[in-house]
Scaffold this motif. Structure first.
Motif, PDB file in Angstrom:
ATOM      1  N   LEU B 233       0.915  -1.083  -0.049  1.00 25.99           N
ATOM      2  CA  LEU B 233      -0.051  -0.079   0.017  1.00 25.99           C
ATOM      3  C   LEU B 233       0.827   1.412   0.058  1.00 25.99           C
ATOM      4  CD1 LEU B 233      -2.891   0.700   0.544  1.00 25.99           C
ATOM      5  CD2 LEU B 233      -2.553   0.896   2.789  1.00 25.99           C
ATOM      6  N   PRO B 234       0.600   2.335  -1.048  1.00 27.77           N
ATOM      7  CA  PRO B 234       1.456   3.425  -0.957  1.00 27.77           C
ATOM      8  C   PRO B 234       1.004   4.386   0.275  1.00 27.77           C
ATOM      9  CG  PRO B 234      -0.522   3.540  -2.310  1.00 27.77           C
ATOM     10  CD  PRO B 234      -0.414   2.160  -1.725  1.00 27.77           C
ATOM     11  N   THR B 235       2.056   4.826   1.008  1.00 33.84           N
ATOM     12  CA  THR B 235       1.916   5.700   2.048  1.00 33.84           C
ATOM     13  C   THR B 235       1.291   6.940   1.455  1.00 33.84           C
ATOM     14  OG1 THR B 235       4.276   6.740   1.558  1.00 33.84           O
ATOM     15  CG2 THR B 235       3.931   4.873   3.235  1.00 33.84           C
ATOM     16  N   THR B 236       1.086   7.769   2.388  1.00 38.38           N
ATOM     17  CA  THR B 236       0.450   9.245   2.047  1.00 38.38           C
ATOM     18  C   THR B 236       1.262  10.017   1.122  1.00 38.38           C
ATOM     19  OG1 THR B 236      -0.822   9.099   3.989  1.00 38.38           O
ATOM     20  CG2 THR B 236      -0.693  11.368   2.827  1.00 38.38           C
ATOM     21  N   ALA B 237       2.772  10.020   1.780  1.00 39.94           N
ATOM     22  CA  ALA B 237       3.814  10.907   0.928  1.00 39.94           C
ATOM     23  C   ALA B 237       4.120  10.249  -0.519  1.00 39.94           C
ATOM     24  CB  ALA B 237       5.243  10.521   1.666  1.00 39.94           C
ATOM     25  N   VAL B 238       3.915   8.838  -0.796  1.00 41.83           N
ATOM     26  CA  VAL B 238       4.157   8.247  -2.034  1.00 41.83           C
ATOM     27  C   VAL B 238       2.833   8.694  -2.937  1.00 41.83           C
ATOM     28  CG1 VAL B 238       4.116   6.091  -3.315  1.00 41.83           C
ATOM     29  CG2 VAL B 238       5.487   6.463  -1.321  1.00 41.83           C
ATOM     30  N   PHE B 239       1.608   8.708  -2.295  1.00 43.77           N
ATOM     31  CA  PHE B 239       0.703   8.940  -3.061  1.00 43.77           C
ATOM     32  C   PHE B 239       0.563  10.726  -3.606  1.00 43.77           C
ATOM     33  CE2 PHE B 239      -3.631  10.973  -2.960  1.00 43.77           C
ATOM     34  CZ  PHE B 239      -4.167  10.297  -4.080  1.00 43.77           C
ATOM     35  N   THR B 240       1.051  11.414  -2.597  1.00 42.79           N
ATOM     36  CA  THR B 240       0.892  12.854  -2.793  1.00 42.79           C
ATOM     37  C   THR B 240       1.893  13.320  -3.749  1.00 42.79           C
ATOM     38  OG1 THR B 240       0.476  13.042  -0.474  1.00 42.79           O
ATOM     39  CG2 THR B 240       0.934  15.135  -1.723  1.00 42.79           C
ATOM     40  N   GLN B 241       3.147  12.542  -3.872  1.00 44.73           N
ATOM     41  CA  GLN B 241       4.200  12.627  -4.871  1.00 44.73           C
ATOM     42  C   GLN B 241       3.799  12.300  -6.169  1.00 44.73           C
ATOM     43  OE1 GLN B 241       7.562  10.151  -4.187  1.00 44.73           O
ATOM     44  NE2 GLN B 241       9.018  11.437  -5.260  1.00 44.73           N
ATOM     45  N   ALA B 242       3.153  11.241  -6.284  1.00 44.41           N
ATOM     46  CA  ALA B 242       2.544  10.755  -7.505  1.00 44.41           C
ATOM     47  C   ALA B 242       1.540  12.058  -8.128  1.00 44.41           C
ATOM     48  CB  ALA B 242       1.689   9.449  -7.549  1.00 44.41           C
ATOM     49  N   VAL B 243       0.779  12.478  -7.234  1.00 43.80           N
ATOM     50  CA  VAL B 243      -0.044  13.550  -7.575  1.00 43.80           C
ATOM     51  C   VAL B 243       0.550  14.756  -7.998  1.00 43.80           C
ATOM     52  CG1 VAL B 243      -2.071  15.372  -6.986  1.00 43.80           C
ATOM     53  CG2 VAL B 243      -2.013  12.620  -6.146  1.00 43.80           C
TER      54      VAL B 243
END
Lengths: 163, 248
Positions: B233-243
């Motif tokens: 599962l991506p962390t919030t940081a990974v998700f935000t970075q992708a965005v």
């Protein structure tokens, strides 16, 4: 001495084969029984292997549990034992090849062998090695039966008038 | 009668018996082989007919929510330039984990008009609810909530009240009560009770599979799957970075 021992082994074979036959029957009945109540899930499990397009996978997935149950019943009653064991062995080889191919491609799935399969939840580990090992064990059962197809309590035996 | 003649007769009898036994074996082998093939063919046909029955059943009962987008599989939240796709099962604990860890960030990015979220409810965990098919029922209820204009509110309520995997799940009455807490009324209750959108949930799940996804949550940012290391599962940081990388 040795001849007596080999005679005893010869006498034991039908019993060994019987145990293998019933065991293999149970494997197929359980495997099919677990999947037969959720055919859509079974289709998704086949699809997870990414070996065919989804439409093919869902048809295979719907048929597979019924065929597994049929093989289980055939082995249980002991009809055309050698042929049934050959079919069981072929099915196991297909499963082993499927798991190996998923492993080789680095996909993360639950093999679906005794479950609906599909992708693993994040953090869950795949167990391809032990899945394959278990299927090889079942393949050994099938091989015993197909090499020594004479078993006790079989329809074949009854039809041939053996006792 | 001489002894030789008797022996010859006995021999002849034995040969005849052996031939009879061989004949019998051949006949038994032939017919049991035919029987095995027949049984397997019949099993295959049973599976096929079950499958096509279910297909036509789904097609006949299919009601697609008017607000659904993306081939009728998703509910759109937000107006931002970056598209985020979330494929979730309301019974899936990891989806709940993602909602807990990153749900607030998602909501914030939506309110900042940075992302548009396409929520795709799917039902892949029906087997984990003791035959009550909670995944399908909850996905169907979410579709009804979307029809009532309360998708995201109901979505969040479902995760806040997520039943344990392997339990019966929430009853239809509980699903309806939960709807009331976010302002859904009679139309919603009827849709839940009549399983109006259950076939839709099956169809949406098929589309999910046909797109090559097989686990929940499947998270896409700008069309690309976002995962943590080792497909976690991506962390919030990974998700935000992708965005951010996608240009928001």
């Amino acid at each position: 001495m040795e001849t007596r021992q080999s005679a005893r082994v010869t006498a034991a074979w039908p019993w060994i084969s019987t145990v293998a036959r019933i065991g293999l029957a149970a494997v197929f009945l359980v495997a099919g029984g677990l999947k037969v109540t959720d055919l859509a899930g079974s289709g998704r499990a086949v699809n997870a292997y990414r070996l065919m397009d989804f439409d093919t996978a869902r048809v295979i997935g719907a048929i597979q549990p019924f065929v597994e149950i049929a093989i289980g019943l055939l082995l249980l009653v002991g009809i055309a034992v050698r042929l049934s064991a050959i079919i069981g062995a072929i099915v196991m080889v297909i499963y082993i090849a499927g798991i190996a191919s998923v492993w080789a491609r680095g996909l993360q799935i639950d093999c679906g062998c005794f479950s609906k399969g599909g992708s693993l939840a994040a953090g869950q580990n795949t167990q391809y090695g032990s899945d394959i090992l278990r299927d090889v064990g079942f393949l050994v059962l099938a091989s015993i039966v197909l090499i020594k197809p004479r078993t006790r309590f079989s329809l074949d035996g009854a039809l041939l008038g053996e006792r | 009668m001489s002894k030789t003649a008797a022996r010859q007769r006995a021999n002849a009898r034995r040969i005849v018996e052996q031939q009879k036994a061989a004949d019998r074996r051949r006949r038994v082998t032939l017919w049991t082989t035919v029987a095995v093939v027949l049984v397997l063919v019949i099993a295959g046909l049973v599976g096929w007919s079950q499958f096509s029955n279910q297909q036509s059943d789904t097609a006949a009962k299919l009601v697609t929510p008017s607000v659904a987008v993306d081939q009728g599989t998703a509910f759109k939240v937000g107006t931002g330039p970056v598209q985020v796709d979330l494929y979730e099962d309301f019974q899936c604990p990891i989806c709940n984990e993602f909602e807990h860890s990153t749900g607030a960030t998602v909501a914030q990015l939506v309110s900042q008009h940075k992302i548009t979220v396409f929520y795709h409810p799917v039902s892949i965990l029906d087997r984990e609810s003791n035959g009550t098919e909670y995944s399908t029922r909850s996905a169907g209820a979410a579709a009804a909530a979307a029809e009532g204009g309360k998708f995201i509110e109901y979505h969040n309520a479902l995760y806040q009240n997520q039943p344990a995997e392997g339990s019966d799940g929430l009853t239809n009455a509980q699903l309806i009560d939960l709807g009331k807490t976010v302002g859904l009324g009679t139309a919603f209750a009827n849709a839940v009770n009549n399983k109006t959108y259950d076939a839709w949930a099956a169809k949406a799940t098929d589309t999910f599979s046909a797109r090559g996804y097989n686990g929940t949550p499947t998270i896409l940012v700008a069309g690309k799957v976002v995962q943590g290391p080792n497909q976690t599962l991506p962390t919030t940081a990974v998700f935000t970075q992708a965005v951010t990388q996608a240009g928001a």
